[in-house]
Every structure is written in structure tokens, then in C-alpha cells.
Design a protein around this motif. Structure first.
Motif, PDB file in Angstrom:
ATOM      1  N   GLN A  78       0.856  -1.146  -0.110  1.00  0.00           N
ATOM      2  CA  GLN A  78      -0.150  -0.044   0.189  1.00  0.00           C
ATOM      3  C   GLN A  78       0.908   1.108   0.094  1.00  0.00           C
ATOM      4  O   GLN A  78       0.370   2.313   0.514  1.00  0.00           O
ATOM      5  CB  GLN A  78      -0.835  -0.010   1.210  1.00  0.00           C
ATOM      6  N   ALA A  79       2.045   1.180  -0.733  1.00  0.00           N
ATOM      7  CA  ALA A  79       3.029   2.256  -0.543  1.00  0.00           C
ATOM      8  C   ALA A  79       3.048   3.024  -2.009  1.00  0.00           C
ATOM      9  O   ALA A  79       3.578   3.828  -2.291  1.00  0.00           O
ATOM     10  CB  ALA A  79       4.428   1.852  -0.234  1.00  0.00           C
ATOM     11  N   PHE A  80       2.230   2.368  -2.979  1.00  0.00           N
ATOM     12  CA  PHE A  80       2.284   2.799  -4.366  1.00  0.00           C
ATOM     13  C   PHE A  80       1.126   3.244  -5.120  1.00  0.00           C
ATOM     14  O   PHE A  80       0.076   2.648  -4.885  1.00  0.00           O
ATOM     15  CB  PHE A  80       3.137   1.677  -5.423  1.00  0.00           C
ATOM     16  N   ARG A 109       3.478   6.690  -3.398  1.00  0.00           N
ATOM     17  CA  ARG A 109       2.666   7.357  -2.791  1.00  0.00           C
ATOM     18  C   ARG A 109       3.361   8.825  -1.981  1.00  0.00           C
ATOM     19  O   ARG A 109       4.540   8.649  -1.731  1.00  0.00           O
ATOM     20  CB  ARG A 109       1.626   6.783  -1.729  1.00  0.00           C
ATOM     21  N   SER A 110       2.749   9.731  -1.832  1.00  0.00           N
ATOM     22  CA  SER A 110       3.472  10.774  -1.273  1.00  0.00           C
ATOM     23  C   SER A 110       3.759  10.460   0.123  1.00  0.00           C
ATOM     24  O   SER A 110       3.067   9.587   0.551  1.00  0.00           O
ATOM     25  CB  SER A 110       2.605  12.170  -1.595  1.00  0.00           C
ATOM     26  N   ARG A 111       4.604  11.285   1.017  1.00  0.00           N
ATOM     27  CA  ARG A 111       4.693  11.051   2.242  1.00  0.00           C
ATOM     28  C   ARG A 111       3.654  11.067   3.108  1.00  0.00           C
ATOM     29  O   ARG A 111       3.493  10.215   4.229  1.00  0.00           O
ATOM     30  CB  ARG A 111       5.860  11.800   2.950  1.00  0.00           C
ATOM     31  N   GLY A 138      10.123   2.496   4.646  1.00  0.00           N
ATOM     32  CA  GLY A 138      10.435   2.051   3.340  1.00  0.00           C
ATOM     33  C   GLY A 138      10.146   0.504   3.188  1.00  0.00           C
ATOM     34  O   GLY A 138      10.637  -0.100   2.347  1.00  0.00           O
ATOM     35  N   ARG A 139       9.532  -0.064   4.155  1.00  0.00           N
ATOM     36  CA  ARG A 139       9.122  -1.507   4.133  1.00  0.00           C
ATOM     37  C   ARG A 139       7.516  -1.808   4.350  1.00  0.00           C
ATOM     38  O   ARG A 139       7.247  -2.583   4.631  1.00  0.00           O
ATOM     39  CB  ARG A 139       9.934  -2.314   5.004  1.00  0.00           C
ATOM     40  N   GLY A 140       6.661  -0.703   3.807  1.00  0.00           N
ATOM     41  CA  GLY A 140       5.307  -0.827   4.084  1.00  0.00           C
ATOM     42  C   GLY A 140       4.862  -0.299   5.300  1.00  0.00           C
ATOM     43  O   GLY A 140       3.457  -0.447   5.214  1.00  0.00           O
ATOM     44  N   GLU A 141       5.385   0.014   6.251  1.00  0.00           N
ATOM     45  CA  GLU A 141       4.869   0.447   7.453  1.00  0.00           C
ATOM     46  C   GLU A 141       4.099   1.884   7.176  1.00  0.00           C
ATOM     47  O   GLU A 141       4.319   2.690   6.456  1.00  0.00           O
ATOM     48  CB  GLU A 141       6.238   0.741   8.664  1.00  0.00           C
ATOM     49  N   SER A 142       2.961   2.109   7.816  1.00  0.00           N
ATOM     50  CA  SER A 142       2.090   3.072   7.693  1.00  0.00           C
ATOM     51  C   SER A 142       1.400   3.632   9.007  1.00  0.00           C
ATOM     52  O   SER A 142       1.501   2.646  10.069  1.00  0.00           O
ATOM     53  CB  SER A 142       1.099   2.865   6.628  1.00  0.00           C
ATOM     54  N   SER A 161       0.350   0.209  11.000  1.00  0.00           N
ATOM     55  CA  SER A 161       0.249  -1.161  10.162  1.00  0.00           C
ATOM     56  C   SER A 161       1.719  -1.692   9.522  1.00  0.00           C
ATOM     57  O   SER A 161       2.538  -1.092   9.109  1.00  0.00           O
ATOM     58  CB  SER A 161      -0.615  -0.830   9.112  1.00  0.00           C
ATOM     59  N   LYS A 162       1.746  -2.927   9.888  1.00  0.00           N
ATOM     60  CA  LYS A 162       3.021  -3.473   9.117  1.00  0.00           C
ATOM     61  C   LYS A 162       2.890  -4.728   8.277  1.00  0.00           C
ATOM     62  O   LYS A 162       2.413  -5.808   8.814  1.00  0.00           O
ATOM     63  CB  LYS A 162       3.994  -3.822  10.373  1.00  0.00           C
ATOM     64  N   PRO A 163       3.124  -4.727   6.872  1.00  0.00           N
ATOM     65  CA  PRO A 163       2.492  -5.740   6.200  1.00  0.00           C
ATOM     66  C   PRO A 163       3.926  -6.753   5.912  1.00  0.00           C
ATOM     67  O   PRO A 163       5.027  -6.440   6.384  1.00  0.00           O
ATOM     68  CB  PRO A 163       2.248  -5.093   4.733  1.00  0.00           C
ATOM     69  N   PHE A 164       3.536  -8.014   5.881  1.00  0.00           N
ATOM     70  CA  PHE A 164       4.800  -8.973   5.413  1.00  0.00           C
ATOM     71  C   PHE A 164       4.445  -9.600   4.249  1.00  0.00           C
ATOM     72  O   PHE A 164       3.409 -10.009   3.787  1.00  0.00           O
ATOM     73  CB  PHE A 164       4.809  -9.905   6.731  1.00  0.00           C
ATOM     74  N   LEU A 165       5.514  -9.699   3.422  1.00  0.00           N
ATOM     75  CA  LEU A 165       5.477 -10.470   2.269  1.00  0.00           C
ATOM     76  C   LEU A 165       5.487 -11.732   2.340  1.00  0.00           C
ATOM     77  O   LEU A 165       6.402 -12.377   2.496  1.00  0.00           O
ATOM     78  CB  LEU A 165       6.694  -9.749   1.092  1.00  0.00           C
ATOM     79  N   ASN A 166       4.344 -12.177   1.875  1.00  0.00           N
ATOM     80  CA  ASN A 166       4.195 -13.924   2.090  1.00  0.00           C
ATOM     81  C   ASN A 166       2.613 -14.223   1.045  1.00  0.00           C
ATOM     82  O   ASN A 166       1.995 -13.247   0.896  1.00  0.00           O
ATOM     83  CB  ASN A 166       3.994 -14.215   3.530  1.00  0.00           C
ATOM     84  N   TRP A 167       2.418 -15.495   0.814  1.00  0.00           N
ATOM     85  CA  TRP A 167       1.522 -15.827   0.150  1.00  0.00           C
ATOM     86  C   TRP A 167       0.184 -15.614   0.854  1.00  0.00           C
ATOM     87  O   TRP A 167      -0.844 -15.571   0.254  1.00  0.00           O
ATOM     88  CB  TRP A 167       1.688 -17.420  -0.453  1.00  0.00           C
ATOM     89  N   ALA A 168       0.335 -15.480   2.282  1.00  0.00           N
ATOM     90  CA  ALA A 168      -0.798 -15.386   3.096  1.00  0.00           C
ATOM     91  C   ALA A 168      -1.071 -13.811   3.187  1.00  0.00           C
ATOM     92  O   ALA A 168      -2.222 -13.518   3.901  1.00  0.00           O
ATOM     93  CB  ALA A 168      -0.781 -16.261   4.291  1.00  0.00           C
TER      94      ALA A 168
END
Length: 454
Positions: A78-80, A109-111, A138-142, A161-168
Motif C-alpha cells: 500500500q505504498a504505491f 505515494r506521497s509521504r 521503506g518496508r510498507g509501514e504506515s 500497520s506493518k505488512p509482511f510479504l508472504n503468500w498469506a
């Protein structure tokens, strides 16, 4: 979001005659280079993590599919604003004969982002003011800050919020929130302040799980001097600490005006990890939509809930009970107008169930039919349900008779409007067929707006 472009075909494809073209899954390819254009804030380790499988592709078909997979993982952050893919033949002295270059054109996306919107729910519109800071480290934290203001409610919510890159598609959220709601149908005001954390993931495509812990302070006060005693004795402070599990599977083609697909939601809450509130709560909803006879759509919905106290509590508090009735719920009755009442005020109950059958048809305006079908339809409906503090036993036949006793029925016809798939507006003529003393039946025109509906 995003498209795939191919600048030129691989050499082995360009040299083939028209009759020698091969399917993409039979054309050999190798990814020689990957470029990320437009990235300034996102860390390199995130980008390297998502392209691992793309480098293993061995055909053009695999390259396209795995490039789409990379884009989907990037969108999870959710950063782009957009992620576009360009495929080009590999150039340079180190290029392989069947080499490809994959270019990701990215717009970050803007800061800090913000907007003002209208939020529809519980037959009330409210203004929502939102500030959002994406990709902070820089790792999707919002970080998101929301403030909601309506005629009968106001509240705030601050979420990290913190996303993790995973199939789930796992995501970890922490939040602090507060809300003040005037429950005019029960003549009390509830003020809530709390904090919590939740972990969400997908066990399979379209099957979303959420595990949540909440610690909440609540205060109930009367709205008028004539508030009934049954509600006055609920007034005061309470502290609830609970864990929740929410399972949602949405396969509908539209959440507000579906024409096909099904929806399933299971809500479970255990309160009693601290504080002075203890109960076990279950709620379930299932909806199925089927298109028959051309444009005629049949929709069936069944929902129900049960809450029981645990520990020292002798009864479930009013702000934890179930309510039934309303223009998007059991139509033909006032908002929360079905079930136990005290001096015209709803006091809720510990169990309920409700069902509905709808038949949707297009508007009869032929010239505008294609454009109107997506935003407006006529519908005929019949609703039924029951609510109360039912005394269940081990006798299933007895329990069934309890649930089917004192049924409320209503039917009607009206118009349903799809408000950009974010809310549903109904204007209906309702006819209550069966009601009981204390119910607030409403014959005639009834309108409602919201997201959840029976």
C-alpha cells in the motif's frame, strides 16, 4: 492497478513465420535484468525479496505470470499509486539469446496523504477526515489517523500497520480508538476508549482471517430523565478485555448490489481476560446470489447470533447484546425495533436469527438499461426473524420450536441503489405481516443507507 507492456518480441519469436508462432508457454525465456524505476523510499531488500521467483522463470508465459505476482506483492505494501510492467528484449554484450528485461515503472505515494469523505452506516451519514502516512520506514509501514463526525456519533482511530510479504498476505496492526454514540432507540449514550492489536492473513484466496485483542473502557449514561429503569441500571463504567476471531469469505461480484457469488462471515469473541465483563459471543452470516431467467437475481441471506455470560456476570450488558430491526435489517420495523422493550426503548437480547429472500430485476427503461443495471435495481423481498433471551436445552426439537415461536414477518417492494460499491441505499414500501407487543412496526415507505444488509 498497472498494465503490462511488451516493447518487442524475443528474437526466436520474431524470426518465426506466421504459421510457426508458438504458445507463450513453449517459448524459452530468461530474465537477464530487472529494473525498478521511480523507487526512492522503498528499501532494496524488499525489492530483492519479491523478485526471487521471477528470476527462475524459463518461458515467456512464466515471466508474465511471475511479473504479475511481483506486482501483487508490491501492491500489498500500500505504498504505491501504480505499478506498471514493461517487458523488453535484453540488450548488451552479456545478454543471452532468449533474454528478457523486466522493467517495473512505479509511482510511489506521497509521504503524507489525506482526504475528506462521507461514511455511510447504521442509517446515518458522517464525515470522515483521514490522514495517512505510507511506507514510513521503506518496508510498507504506515500510520493512519481518522476522525469521524456524525449527527449521533463521533470518534477517532489511530492505527499503525506493518505488512509482511508472504503468500498469506499477513499484516500486523496496532490501534488506539475512541467513540461516542447516542443510541437514541435505547435512550443511552455510550463512550468508548480503547487500544488493541490485530493480525490478519488469508488462509486461501478470498478467505480472510483476523485475530484481534482489545482492551476497552466503556461508560454508559442516560440521554433523558425518562430513561427506563432497565437501562438506568446498566449505566456506569465497565472494562472489557477480549480476543476476537473474524473469518470472512466474500466471493460476490459486488459487495452492495451483487448478481452472483456468496458471502460468509463468522464472528467469535471471548471477553474475560481482565476487567469486569465476561461473555462468549458468536455471530454468523451467509448470503448466496444466483442469476436466473436472464437478468432476474435471487438472493437468500441467513444470519444469527448467541451470547452467554461467563464468570461472575449474571446477565449480558446492554452494549454487548443483539438488536434486530431496521431499513437494511428486518425491514418493516423501526431501527432496533424488534424484541424486548422497556417503555418504547429497545433493551436487546442474548440471541437472534433472521432470514431474507430477495428478487432483483432491472428497471424497465430500455434505453438506459445497461448503465442503470449496475447502480439501481427493483427488488421484492420477504423477511423473517426472531430475537429474545431464549432458554435452550439439550433437546434439539425444543430449541427449534423456541426459535420458530413468535416469528416476525414482513414483505415489500422498492428500489436499491449502489453508491459506488461503498454503500447501499434502499427506498422501500414495507408491509409488516406479523409483529408482537413491544415491536415498533412501520408500514409504508422506509429508506436506509449502509454497508451491511439482510
Amino acid at each position: 492497478m498497472g498494465v503490462v507492456h511488451a516493447k518487442s518480441a524475443p528474437p526466436q519469436m520474431r524470426n518465426l513465420n506466421q504459421e510457426e508462432w508458438k504458445p507463450l508457454d513453449e517459448v524459452s525465456a530468461r530474465v537477464d535484468k530487472i529494473h525498478f524505476d521511480g523507487v526512492t523510499k522503498t528499501k532494496d531488500d524488499v525489492l530483492l525479496n519479491v523478485v526471487g521467483e521471477l528470476l527462475q522463470a524459463r518461458t515467456v508465459h512464466d515471466v508474465v505470470l511471475k511479473a504479475h505476482g511481483v506486482r501483487q506483492q508490491l501492491e500489498m505494501l500500500q505504498a504505491f499509486k501504480s505499478v506498471d510492467i514493461i517487458l523488453d528484449t535484453s540488450k548488451g554484450p552479456d545478454s543471452s539469446p532468449d533474454g528478457l528485461e523486466v522493467i517495473f515503472n512505479i509511482k510511489e505515494r506521497s509521504r503524507v496523504d489525506g482526504n475528506i469523505s462521507v461514511l455511510a452506516g447504521n442509517n446515518e451519514g458522517s464525515l470522515l477526515f483521514r490522514l495517512f502516512a505510507p511506507n514510513i520506514f521503506g518496508r510498507g509501514e504506515s500510520l493512519g489517523v481518522d476522525y469521524q463526525y456524525g449527527k449521533k456519533s463521533a470518534g477517532f482511530n489511530v492505527t499503525t500497520s506493518k505488512p509482511f510479504l508472504n503468500w498469506a498476505k499477513p499484516r500486523l496492526n496496532q490501534f488506539v480508538f475512541g467513540q461516542t454514540i447516542d443510541n437514541v432507540w435505547s435512550d443511552f449514550q455510550e463512550k468508548v476508549r480503547g487500544l488493541g492489536a490485530e493480525f490478519s492473513f488469508e488462509s486461501s484466496p478470498l478467505v480472510q482471517h483476523t485475530l484481534r485483542w482489545e482492551g476497552v473502557w466503556r461508560n454508559i449514561r442516560c440521554l433523558s430523565p425518562t430513561t427506563p429503569f432497565e437501562i438506568r441500571e446498566e449505566a456506569g463504567h465497565s472494562v472489557k478485555s477480549s480476543i476476537k476471531h473474524i473469518l470472512c469469505m466474500d466471493q460476490r461480484d459486488d459487495p452492495c448490489l451483487p448478481t452472483q457469488g456468496s458471502y460468509f462471515r463468522l464472528y467469535q469473541e471471548y471477553a474475560g481476560l481482565g476487567g469486569n465483563v465476561g461473555f462468549l459471543k458468536h455471530e454468523i452470516q451467509y448470503q448466496i446470489n444466483k442469476c436466473i431467467f436472464g437478468d432476474l437475481v435471487l438472493q437468500a441471506t441467513l444470519m444469527g447470533g448467541l451470547v452467554r455470560t461467563i464468570g461472575e456476570d449474571s446477565n449480558v450488558r446492554i452494549n454487548d447484546r443483539f438488536f434486530l430491526g431496521g431499513p437494511l435489517n428486518l425491514r418493516g420495523f423501526g431501527i432496533n425495533g424488534v424484541g424486548p422493550h422497556a417503555q418504547e426503548c429497545s433493551i436487546g437480547a442474548e440471541a437472534y436469527w433472521a432470514g431474507a429472500l430477495h428478487a432483483y430485476a432491472p428497471l424497465p427503461f430500455r434505453p438506459l438499461r445497461q448503465s442503470l443495471d449496475k447502480i439501481c435495481r427493483t427488488h421484492f423481498f420477504i423477511n423473517t426473524g426472531n430475537i429474545g433471551n431464549f432458554a435452550f436445552t439439550d433437546d434439539y426439537h425444543h430449541n427449534t420450536m423456541v426459535l420458530l415461536s413468535q416469528l416476525r414477518w414482513s414483505c415489500g417492494v422498492g428500489l436499491v441503489f449502489n453508491l459506488a460499491s461503498i454503500a447501499r441505499f434502499e427506498l422501500n414500501y414495507c408491509l409488516p405481516l406479523s409483529s408482537h407487543p413491544g415491536d415498533r412496526a412501520k408500514e409504508g415507505l422506509q429508506f436506509g443507507v449502509g454497508v451491511n444488509f439482510l
